[in-house]
Design an enzyme around this catalytic site. Structure first.
Site, PDB file in Angstrom:
ATOM      1  N   LYS A   1      17.520  98.889 -17.896  1.00 28.50           N
ATOM      2  CA  LYS A   1      18.894  98.936 -18.402  1.00 28.50           C
ATOM      3  C   LYS A   1      18.902  99.463 -19.836  1.00 28.50           C
ATOM      4  O   LYS A   1      19.782 100.243 -20.220  1.00 28.50           O
ATOM      5  CB  LYS A   1      19.509  97.532 -18.330  1.00 28.50           C
ATOM      6  CG  LYS A   1      20.952  97.450 -18.787  1.00 28.50           C
ATOM      7  CD  LYS A   1      21.482  96.019 -18.646  1.00 28.50           C
ATOM      8  CE  LYS A   1      22.881  95.907 -19.228  1.00 28.50           C
ATOM      9  NZ  LYS A   1      23.371  94.515 -19.203  1.00 28.50           N
TER      10      LYS A   1
ATOM     11  N   HIS B   1      20.846 103.067 -21.166  1.00 32.77           N
ATOM     12  CA  HIS B   1      22.015 102.966 -22.040  1.00 32.77           C
ATOM     13  C   HIS B   1      21.775 103.489 -23.450  1.00 32.77           C
ATOM     14  O   HIS B   1      22.637 103.328 -24.317  1.00 32.77           O
ATOM     15  CB  HIS B   1      22.520 101.520 -22.073  1.00 32.77           C
ATOM     16  CG  HIS B   1      23.133 101.098 -20.781  1.00 32.77           C
ATOM     17  ND1 HIS B   1      22.379 100.651 -19.717  1.00 32.77           N
ATOM     18  CD2 HIS B   1      24.420 101.101 -20.349  1.00 32.77           C
ATOM     19  CE1 HIS B   1      23.190 100.376 -18.699  1.00 32.77           C
ATOM     20  NE2 HIS B   1      24.426 100.647 -19.056  1.00 32.77           N
TER      21      HIS B   1
ATOM     22  N   HIS C   1      22.745 106.639 -14.068  1.00 32.34           N
ATOM     23  CA  HIS C   1      22.461 105.495 -13.198  1.00 32.34           C
ATOM     24  C   HIS C   1      23.704 105.089 -12.401  1.00 32.34           C
ATOM     25  O   HIS C   1      24.816 105.500 -12.690  1.00 32.34           O
ATOM     26  CB  HIS C   1      21.917 104.309 -14.000  1.00 32.34           C
ATOM     27  CG  HIS C   1      22.866 103.769 -15.023  1.00 32.34           C
ATOM     28  ND1 HIS C   1      23.040 104.345 -16.260  1.00 32.34           N
ATOM     29  CD2 HIS C   1      23.699 102.691 -15.005  1.00 32.34           C
ATOM     30  CE1 HIS C   1      23.926 103.654 -16.952  1.00 32.34           C
ATOM     31  NE2 HIS C   1      24.349 102.651 -16.207  1.00 32.34           N
TER      32      HIS C   1
ATOM     33  N   ARG D   1      35.255  91.534 -22.931  1.00 30.64           N
ATOM     34  CA  ARG D   1      33.812  91.402 -23.066  1.00 30.64           C
ATOM     35  C   ARG D   1      33.469  90.604 -24.324  1.00 30.64           C
ATOM     36  O   ARG D   1      34.135  90.720 -25.347  1.00 30.64           O
ATOM     37  CB  ARG D   1      33.163  92.788 -23.116  1.00 30.64           C
ATOM     38  CG  ARG D   1      33.280  93.532 -21.788  1.00 30.64           C
ATOM     39  CD  ARG D   1      33.039  95.012 -21.933  1.00 30.64           C
ATOM     40  NE  ARG D   1      31.663  95.360 -22.272  1.00 30.64           N
ATOM     41  CZ  ARG D   1      30.671  95.501 -21.393  1.00 30.64           C
ATOM     42  NH1 ARG D   1      30.910  95.290 -20.097  1.00 30.64           N
ATOM     43  NH2 ARG D   1      29.459  95.856 -21.783  1.00 30.64           N
TER      44      ARG D   1
ATOM     45  N   LYS E   1      27.960  91.314 -26.263  1.00 27.47           N
ATOM     46  CA  LYS E   1      27.603  92.452 -25.411  1.00 27.47           C
ATOM     47  C   LYS E   1      27.099  93.613 -26.266  1.00 27.47           C
ATOM     48  O   LYS E   1      27.612  93.879 -27.349  1.00 27.47           O
ATOM     49  CB  LYS E   1      28.807  92.902 -24.581  1.00 27.47           C
ATOM     50  CG  LYS E   1      29.327  91.856 -23.616  1.00 27.47           C
ATOM     51  CD  LYS E   1      28.355  91.534 -22.496  1.00 27.47           C
ATOM     52  CE  LYS E   1      28.384  92.568 -21.397  1.00 27.47           C
ATOM     53  NZ  LYS E   1      27.509  92.172 -20.255  1.00 27.47           N
TER      54      LYS E   1
ATOM     55  N   CYS F   1      32.169  94.551 -14.295  1.00 24.78           N
ATOM     56  CA  CYS F   1      31.558  95.876 -14.332  1.00 24.78           C
ATOM     57  C   CYS F   1      30.068  95.693 -14.593  1.00 24.78           C
ATOM     58  O   CYS F   1      29.702  95.044 -15.572  1.00 24.78           O
ATOM     59  CB  CYS F   1      32.127  96.738 -15.453  1.00 24.78           C
ATOM     60  SG  CYS F   1      33.744  96.243 -16.071  1.00 24.78           S
ATOM     61  N   SER F   2      29.235  96.265 -13.734  1.00 21.86           N
ATOM     62  CA  SER F   2      27.799  96.112 -13.951  1.00 21.86           C
ATOM     63  C   SER F   2      27.052  97.144 -13.120  1.00 21.86           C
ATOM     64  O   SER F   2      27.616  98.184 -12.779  1.00 21.86           O
ATOM     65  CB  SER F   2      27.355  94.677 -13.613  1.00 21.86           C
ATOM     66  OG  SER F   2      26.037  94.443 -14.051  1.00 21.86           O
TER      67      SER F   2
ATOM     68  N   GLU G   1      27.146 104.837 -22.125  1.00 23.33           N
ATOM     69  CA  GLU G   1      27.179 104.754 -20.663  1.00 23.33           C
ATOM     70  C   GLU G   1      27.124 106.155 -20.072  1.00 23.33           C
ATOM     71  O   GLU G   1      27.700 107.097 -20.627  1.00 23.33           O
ATOM     72  CB  GLU G   1      28.464 104.062 -20.177  1.00 23.33           C
ATOM     73  CG  GLU G   1      28.545 102.576 -20.458  1.00 23.33           C
ATOM     74  CD  GLU G   1      27.646 101.730 -19.567  1.00 23.33           C
ATOM     75  OE1 GLU G   1      26.873 102.306 -18.764  1.00 23.33           O
ATOM     76  OE2 GLU G   1      27.706 100.492 -19.680  1.00 23.33           O
TER      77      GLU G   1
ATOM     78  N   GLU H   1      27.263 107.033 -15.960  1.00 25.51           N
ATOM     79  CA  GLU H   1      27.229 106.337 -14.682  1.00 25.51           C
ATOM     80  C   GLU H   1      28.003 107.078 -13.601  1.00 25.51           C
ATOM     81  O   GLU H   1      28.938 107.819 -13.895  1.00 25.51           O
ATOM     82  CB  GLU H   1      27.900 104.951 -14.817  1.00 25.51           C
ATOM     83  CG  GLU H   1      27.319 104.056 -15.859  1.00 25.51           C
ATOM     84  CD  GLU H   1      28.050 102.718 -15.951  1.00 25.51           C
ATOM     85  OE1 GLU H   1      27.399 101.746 -16.333  1.00 25.51           O
ATOM     86  OE2 GLU H   1      29.268 102.657 -15.653  1.00 25.51           O
TER      87      GLU H   1
END
Length: 227
Positions: A36, A40, A51, A70, A74, A86-87, A146, A148
């Protein structure tokens, strides 16, 4: 991969950086796995590292949407308002399974429990409606960002909430009108929205929301919407 000092970051969130995300190409074909953390870092994103991810939109039986803010702990987009959950699916056999996006749905069930405290037995992955996918890229700050392909999952049911304060600062159910007010506040700088949530609100969300009981017309598993 670049070395980044994480000593100033939240310990619980830093531990999650070791999770293995699913690396994909721009057509969502699996090409490997990486942490992760590496997924990121803007330095890697700029080189094309991409990803798989998901965004859950959870509605109660009054057709109100669950939003979360959030936590400030975070690492990406702290304090921002966003959709229910969201993940990322992880690179393990259960969450890699692609038939009807069941792996992504299992990941969503896992994270609904981890973030919002929703008991696993209250959310069956097969209850989730997988609508479509969205590709986007966004920077959180100079280091993190991010990149994605985001699976959009809808779920309508009443659930038990017990949020983890390390994940979530606040939460609320909103009507369409209340969300529109929040978007106005974001436009004036009073609050912040995550970039993926802003994209989805600006393009698809209200149309989908108007048809919560007729979502099948919006299912498109072929196209990846490139934002």
């Amino acid at each position: 991969m670049p070395e980044i000092n994480t000593s100033h970051l939240d310990e619980q969130q830093v531990q999650l950086l070791a999770e293995m995300c699913i690396l994909i190409d721009e057509n969502d074909n699996k090409i490997g796995a990486d942490t992760k953390k590496n997924c990121h870092l803007n330095e890697n994103i700029d080189k094309g590292l991409l990803h798989r991810a998901f965004s859950v939109f959870l509605f109660n039986t009054e057709n109100k949407l669950l939003l979360q803010q959030r936590s400030d702990a975070k690492i990406t987009f702290p304090g921002c308002f966003t959709n229910s959950c969201c993940s990322h699916p992880l690179s393990n056999p259960g969450e890699l399974e692609e038939n009807d996006a069941i792996g992504v749905k299992r990941a969503a069930q896992r994270r609904l429990k981890a973030e919002l405290g929703i008991p696993l037995e209250e959310v069956d992955p097969n209850e989730m409606h997988y609508l479509t996918r969205i590709y986007y890229k966004a920077q959180s700050d100079g280091i993190w960002g991010e990149h994605e392909i985001d699976y959009i999952l809808f779920l309508k049911k009443n659930v038990t909430l017990n949020p983890d304060p390390n994940e979530i600062k606040s939460y609320c159910y909103v009507s369409k009108e209340e969300l529109k007010e929040l978007v106005k506040k974001a436009a004036s700088g009073e609050v912040k929205l995550t970039p993926w949530f802003k994209i989805i609100v600006d393009t698809f969300l209200f149309k989908w929301w108007d048809n919560l009981n007729h979502l099948s017309q919006f299912v498109d598993h072929e196209k990846i919407h490139r934002m």
